[in-house]
Design an enzyme around this catalytic site. Structure first.
Site, PDB file in Angstrom:
ATOM      1  N   CYS A  45      17.642  14.233  17.591  1.00  0.00           N
ATOM      2  CA  CYS A  45      18.582  15.259  18.032  1.00  0.00           C
ATOM      3  C   CYS A  45      17.884  16.592  17.772  1.00  0.00           C
ATOM      4  O   CYS A  45      17.513  16.892  16.637  1.00  0.00           O
ATOM      5  CB  CYS A  45      19.871  15.170  17.216  1.00  0.00           C
ATOM      6  SG  CYS A  45      20.874  16.648  17.429  1.00  0.00           S
ATOM      7  N   ASP A  52       9.891 -15.055  -9.018  1.00  0.00           N
ATOM      8  CA  ASP A  52       9.716 -13.797  -8.307  1.00  0.00           C
ATOM      9  C   ASP A  52      10.071 -12.626  -9.220  1.00  0.00           C
ATOM     10  O   ASP A  52      11.181 -12.114  -9.215  1.00  0.00           O
ATOM     11  CB  ASP A  52      10.616 -13.801  -7.063  1.00  0.00           C
ATOM     12  CG  ASP A  52      10.207 -12.721  -6.097  1.00  0.00           C
ATOM     13  OD1 ASP A  52       9.154 -12.088  -6.318  1.00  0.00           O
ATOM     14  OD2 ASP A  52      10.933 -12.497  -5.118  1.00  0.00           O
ATOM     15  N   LYS A 112       4.354 -20.268   0.117  1.00  0.00           N
ATOM     16  CA  LYS A 112       5.420 -19.254   0.168  1.00  0.00           C
ATOM     17  C   LYS A 112       6.543 -19.692   1.102  1.00  0.00           C
ATOM     18  O   LYS A 112       6.276 -20.149   2.213  1.00  0.00           O
ATOM     19  CB  LYS A 112       4.847 -17.941   0.698  1.00  0.00           C
ATOM     20  CG  LYS A 112       3.934 -17.205  -0.276  1.00  0.00           C
ATOM     21  CD  LYS A 112       4.765 -16.415  -1.241  1.00  0.00           C
ATOM     22  CE  LYS A 112       4.198 -15.138  -1.733  1.00  0.00           C
ATOM     23  NZ  LYS A 112       3.784 -14.113  -0.937  1.00  0.00           N
ATOM     24  N   CYS A 122      23.684  13.064  21.013  1.00  0.00           N
ATOM     25  CA  CYS A 122      23.842  12.933  19.560  1.00  0.00           C
ATOM     26  C   CYS A 122      25.290  12.560  19.235  1.00  0.00           C
ATOM     27  O   CYS A 122      26.220  13.204  19.725  1.00  0.00           O
ATOM     28  CB  CYS A 122      23.465  14.252  18.892  1.00  0.00           C
ATOM     29  SG  CYS A 122      23.792  14.228  17.129  1.00  0.00           S
ATOM     30  N   LYS A 126       7.434 -20.664  -8.138  1.00  0.00           N
ATOM     31  CA  LYS A 126       6.801 -19.334  -8.145  1.00  0.00           C
ATOM     32  C   LYS A 126       7.907 -18.325  -8.421  1.00  0.00           C
ATOM     33  O   LYS A 126       8.676 -17.966  -7.528  1.00  0.00           O
ATOM     34  CB  LYS A 126       6.112 -19.069  -6.805  1.00  0.00           C
ATOM     35  CG  LYS A 126       5.290 -17.809  -6.829  1.00  0.00           C
ATOM     36  CD  LYS A 126       4.366 -17.738  -5.634  1.00  0.00           C
ATOM     37  CE  LYS A 126       3.382 -16.601  -5.736  1.00  0.00           C
ATOM     38  NZ  LYS A 126       3.975 -15.282  -5.834  1.00  0.00           N
ATOM     39  N   TYR A 169       0.844 -19.937 -17.875  1.00  0.00           N
ATOM     40  CA  TYR A 169      -0.624 -20.017 -17.841  1.00  0.00           C
ATOM     41  C   TYR A 169      -1.173 -19.622 -19.213  1.00  0.00           C
ATOM     42  O   TYR A 169      -0.872 -18.533 -19.704  1.00  0.00           O
ATOM     43  CB  TYR A 169      -1.118 -19.063 -16.742  1.00  0.00           C
ATOM     44  CG  TYR A 169      -2.606 -19.067 -16.452  1.00  0.00           C
ATOM     45  CD1 TYR A 169      -3.395 -20.188 -16.670  1.00  0.00           C
ATOM     46  CD2 TYR A 169      -3.212 -17.932 -15.920  1.00  0.00           C
ATOM     47  CE1 TYR A 169      -4.746 -20.168 -16.374  1.00  0.00           C
ATOM     48  CE2 TYR A 169      -4.558 -17.899 -15.613  1.00  0.00           C
ATOM     49  CZ  TYR A 169      -5.320 -19.027 -15.843  1.00  0.00           C
ATOM     50  OH  TYR A 169      -6.654 -19.004 -15.547  1.00  0.00           O
ATOM     51  N   CYS A 180      26.805  15.873  17.347  1.00  0.00           N
ATOM     52  CA  CYS A 180      26.946  17.214  17.923  1.00  0.00           C
ATOM     53  C   CYS A 180      26.811  17.208  19.440  1.00  0.00           C
ATOM     54  O   CYS A 180      26.841  18.255  20.064  1.00  0.00           O
ATOM     55  CB  CYS A 180      25.925  18.169  17.304  1.00  0.00           C
ATOM     56  SG  CYS A 180      24.255  17.852  17.881  1.00  0.00           S
ATOM     57  N   GLU A 198       4.636 -25.997  -9.795  1.00  0.00           N
ATOM     58  CA  GLU A 198       5.566 -25.136 -10.529  1.00  0.00           C
ATOM     59  C   GLU A 198       6.312 -24.265  -9.540  1.00  0.00           C
ATOM     60  O   GLU A 198       5.862 -24.081  -8.413  1.00  0.00           O
ATOM     61  CB  GLU A 198       4.780 -24.210 -11.476  1.00  0.00           C
ATOM     62  CG  GLU A 198       3.997 -24.952 -12.519  1.00  0.00           C
ATOM     63  CD  GLU A 198       3.019 -24.040 -13.253  1.00  0.00           C
ATOM     64  OE1 GLU A 198       3.180 -22.812 -13.201  1.00  0.00           O
ATOM     65  OE2 GLU A 198       2.086 -24.581 -13.856  1.00  0.00           O
ATOM     66  N   CYS A 204      23.545  20.844  13.856  1.00  0.00           N
ATOM     67  CA  CYS A 204      24.032  19.464  13.825  1.00  0.00           C
ATOM     68  C   CYS A 204      24.356  19.125  12.357  1.00  0.00           C
ATOM     69  O   CYS A 204      23.455  19.080  11.507  1.00  0.00           O
ATOM     70  CB  CYS A 204      22.957  18.543  14.394  1.00  0.00           C
ATOM     71  SG  CYS A 204      23.428  16.822  14.404  1.00  0.00           S
TER      72      CYS A 204
HETATM   73  S1  IVH Z   1      -0.397 -18.844 -11.938  1.00  0.00           S
HETATM   74  C1  IVH Z   1      -4.847 -17.341 -11.721  1.00  0.00           C
HETATM   75  N1  IVH Z   1       2.047 -19.704 -11.818  1.00  0.00           N
HETATM   76  O1  IVH Z   1       2.343 -15.152  -8.658  1.00  0.00           O
HETATM   77  C2  IVH Z   1      -3.468 -17.596 -11.262  1.00  0.00           C
HETATM   78  N2  IVH Z   1       1.611 -17.498 -11.041  1.00  0.00           N
HETATM   79  O2  IVH Z   1       0.265 -14.415  -6.544  1.00  0.00           O
HETATM   80  C3  IVH Z   1      -2.447 -17.262 -12.247  1.00  0.00           C
HETATM   81  N3  IVH Z   1       3.614 -16.300 -10.291  1.00  0.00           N
HETATM   82  O3  IVH Z   1       0.383 -12.804 -10.353  1.00  0.00           O
HETATM   83  C4  IVH Z   1      -1.089 -17.274 -11.726  1.00  0.00           C
HETATM   84  N4  IVH Z   1       5.052 -17.901 -10.689  1.00  0.00           N
HETATM   85  O4  IVH Z   1       2.803 -13.023 -11.020  1.00  0.00           O
HETATM   86  C5  IVH Z   1       1.214 -18.668 -11.560  1.00  0.00           C
HETATM   87  N5  IVH Z   1       4.181 -20.590 -11.813  1.00  0.00           N
HETATM   88  C6  IVH Z   1       3.370 -19.573 -11.572  1.00  0.00           C
HETATM   89  C7  IVH Z   1       3.829 -18.359 -11.036  1.00  0.00           C
HETATM   90  C8  IVH Z   1       2.904 -17.340 -10.779  1.00  0.00           C
HETATM   91  C9  IVH Z   1       4.893 -16.662 -10.257  1.00  0.00           C
HETATM   92  C10 IVH Z   1       3.113 -14.998  -9.818  1.00  0.00           C
HETATM   93  C11 IVH Z   1       2.228 -14.270 -10.790  1.00  0.00           C
HETATM   94  C12 IVH Z   1       0.918 -14.055 -10.088  1.00  0.00           C
HETATM   95  C13 IVH Z   1       1.320 -14.207  -8.666  1.00  0.00           C
HETATM   96  C14 IVH Z   1       0.145 -14.720  -7.864  1.00  0.00           C
END
Ligand code: IVH
Length: 667
Positions: free
Chosen positions: A424, A117, A312, A406, A115, A226, A409, A113, A430
């Site tokens: 400074c 932000d 990451k 500076c 991640k 989740y 001044c 999936e 100043c």
């Molecule tokens: S699963 C037990 N899936 O990442 C694990 N987390 O560092 C449950 N996050 O606190 C998290 N996208 O805020 C999961 N597709 C995704 C996610 C995701 C972003 C964030 C979430 C979590 C943090 C974990």
């Protein structure tokens, strides 16, 4: 490293990480990028593993950061909200794959999936209706933000279809689309408000607004990823998520099942390039074992599941030409070099300026004017220079030389030993330092003088004010004679200045702008000294007895009040009637159980902080003292009490009591 050095390094790392946690989760204003944060965490974990004698259950490696604020009701999560382990390269992902195979063999599938932000949320549904929405908080308990979450259009209040479990929790990420975030920041810029560093901070901040109607005006969005509960729809995480779409949840379409880690790596590679084309920010990929049974088999560590991990992305970088350097002078006289760059597009915005922090950074990267430099956006608003492409350097070029005088001044700059920043020293003449100090004084967290910030430049340039004390001598005629100043704005400003005289002592101390005295330290000082005269008279030795006041801060306070200009300013504040003493009613009397008893507190405690214990002593009629003498009745001793104190107490036959014994005294 010897043991003493290891211990010191561990303590430093823990303190830094705690500070970053606080900045990230509570203020939504991280100082470092996720990558830097993870590196610190990695260093700490490695040291703790190598030196288990220094392990501690209170270490940040053992808990997730906290976003809890006091304004919302706190709710304990039925299932703790854990974080994910991080990986940064294919090797680390392969190691993850090997760990899994060792436990459950080869017969499993992954779900990949994005991640997202943003900021995580846990939604509880019962009989198809949203009951509650809670932030992650410290992982164990979070803030109940249901009212705010109900304003988010993509979170269903009633579910569709009827094959959902009777009770379940669904977790996801609340976020802003890139375009909406840009709009919010453009508006903030127009209103002269501080810009938000990134969509994640904006989302977290919005979710914690106390006024739900203000939340409703901002287009927050939510992806779910989740599902938890006793009665799952199926054993497959993938199938469960897909099903949740039918119930009305927004489940993103970019989820994929992968049979092998090689397929997972293809997915991560694809999105490393493609993420820039998404309408929302992602900071990596999440990889999960699909089968819930296998997830159970794999289980959890103290902080994260063994069945999932995140991959990451590195912060995006761009290469551009360094045109020139500006040197900015802050309110404390600190000089910050800022690079002017040939504009370059980076992570959604056009970058023209980048921070260089200090002379050490310039030296470290050996920067020459005209160099091509790599800029990176971390969690901050201003990107930073992280390196130079030396191959592009002109054959004749010169290293950048830090200025000696500076820029405002012309005073000769100083650099104290052990400090990276140049200063400074011309504190009182100043211009940017004077204006900066006044701006700090009137700011919201200090004296909160509404409308003053925008006026300071005008008042200073017209020689109407030259320090914070002069604010209290302004009169209306002076103001309305100024350009752009109407009668109404003059009245409002004067009213706000008048009101500020009642500001609590702790905020006044903060407002004075004493170097190194931030909000927290100012609070500690205010609860330990009764008025400004006691603070002025306090010696270095007395000051360091105050919690959170170390050598550097104590020295800075002593220096501040040694200076005649500062004393004159205090006199102006006194003459104006500004509140310069502690509110004695703030420590409310609860009992007389400790009356006539003097306590000395030393060490670290389990249940309360030292300050809380001091307050409890005062509330129950007792007195606190910083040092042990024949007059001391009890030494309240926590862990790591200093050996000198212990010896002295034993010598004077003073009773040493534990936190529990003490609490027993006031029961
Ligand atoms: S699963 C037990 N899936 O990442 C694990 N987390 O560092 C449950 N996050 O606190 C998290 N996208 O805020 C999961 N597709 C995704 C996610 C995701 C972003 C964030 C979430 C979590 C943090 C974990």
């Amino acid at each position: 490293m010897n043991n003493e050095k290891v211990k010191k390094r561990i303590e430093q790392l823990r303190a830094d990480i705690e500070r970053h946690n606080y900045n990230y989760y509570v203020h939504n204003r991280p100082e470092v990028s996720d990558f830097e944060y993870d590196m610190l965490m990695g260093d700490l974990t490695a040291l703790e593993n190598k030196f288990p004698e220094f392990q501690s259950h209170t270490s940040p490696t053992q808990k997730v950061g906290s976003d809890i604020t006091t304004e919302f009701k706190q709710v304990t999560h039925k299932y703790p909200m854990l974080s994910l382990g991080n990986t940064y390269n294919p090797e680390e992902l392969r190691e993850f794959d090997n760990r899994i195979k060792k436990i459950i063999g080869d017969n499993f599938e992954y779900v990949c999936e994005l991640k997202y932000d943003g900021t995580s949320i846990s939604l509880t549904y019962s009989d198809g209706k949203l009951q509650r929405a809670v932030t992650r908080g410290d992982g164990e308990k979070g803030d109940d933000v249901t009212l705010n979450v109900r304003t988010i259009k993509t979170i269903p209040y009633y579910l569709k279809a009827n094959d959902f479990p009777k009770e379940f929790e669904i977790r996801g990420e609340i976020f802003f689309n890139k375009a909406d975030f840009e709009k919010i920041n453009a508006e903030r810029k127009q209103n002269n408000e501080a810009l938000l560093a990134n969509p994640r901070n904006a989302a977290a901040g919005t979710l914690k607004l106390l006024d739900s109607s203000a939340v409703a005006k901002r287009p927050l969005d939510c992806f779910l990823y989740y599902i938890l509960g006793e009665n799952s729809f199926s054993d497959s995480h993938y199938k469960n998520l897909t099903k949740a779409r039918d119930w009305g949840f927004q489940i993103p379409e970019h989820i994929t099942k992968c049979k092998t880690i090689e397929n997972v790596l293809e997915f991560t590679e694809y999105w490393t390039n493609e993420r820039k084309n998404l309408p929302f920010e992602i900071d990596g990929i999440v990889i999960k074992v699909d089968s819930l049974k296998q997830q159970m088999q794999l289980g959890y560590t103290a902080k994260s599941p063994r069945w999932a991990i995140s991959y990451k992305f590195k912060a995006e970088q761009a290469l551009t030409k360094l045109i020139s350097i500006d040197y900015q002078v802050g309110r404390t006289g600190a000089i910050t070099p800022v690079a002017n760059l040939e504009p370059v597009f980076l992570a959604g915005t056009n970058v023209k300026r980048a921070s260089l922090h200090n002379a050490d950074q310039i030296e470290l990267h050996d920067i020459h004017i005209g160099d091509y430099v790599f800029v990176e956006k971390g969690g901050e608003i201003i990107p930073k220079i992280v390196g130079v492409d030396v191959s592009k350097r002109e054959s004749v070029s010169f290293p950048l030389k830090f200025i000696e005088n500076c820029p405002e001044c012309n005073s000769l700059l100083i650099r104290n030993e052990g400090e990276a920043q140049h200063y400074c020293p011309n504190e009182f003449s100043c211009p940017p330092q004077i204006k900066g100090k006044i701006e700090h004084f009137v700011s919201r967290k200090a004296m909160n003088i509404a409308g003053a910030e925008a006026t300071i430049d005008l008042l200073y340039t017209n020689k109407i004010i030259s320090d914070i004390g002069d604010l209290y001598n302004l009169d209306k005629t002076q103001l309305i004679n100024l350009e752009r100043f109407g009668e109404k704005s003059a009245d409002n400003l004067l009213l706000s200045i008048e009101e500020s005289k009642k500001t609590p002592f702790e905020k006044v101390i903060y407002a004075l702008g004493i170097r190194f005295v931030g909000e927290t330290v100012a609070k500690k000082i205010a609860s330990n000294v009764k008025d400004i005269d006691s603070l002025i008279a306090a010696s270095f030795e007395e000051l360091i007895l105050i919690d959170e006041v170390g050598d550097k801060i104590a020295q800075s306070i002593v220096e501040h009040f040694k200076n005649d200009n500062n004393l004159q300013i205090i006199q102006k504040l006194k003459d104006a009637g500004v509140n310069l003493k502690r509110d004695e009613n703030s420590a409310q009397k609860k009992s007389d159980k400790l009356s006539g008893l003097t306590f000395v507190i030393s060490g670290v405690f389990d249940k309360y902080s030292r300050d809380e214990l001091k307050q409890i002593i005062e509330e129950n009629g007792g007195k606190n003292s910083g040092s042990i003498s024949a007059k001391t009745n009890y030494v309240l001793a926590g862990e790591n009490m200093g050996s000198a104190k212990l010896e002295k107490a034993q010598k004077l036959k003073i009773k040493i009591i534990s936190e529990d014994e003490f609490l027993g005294m006031i029961m």
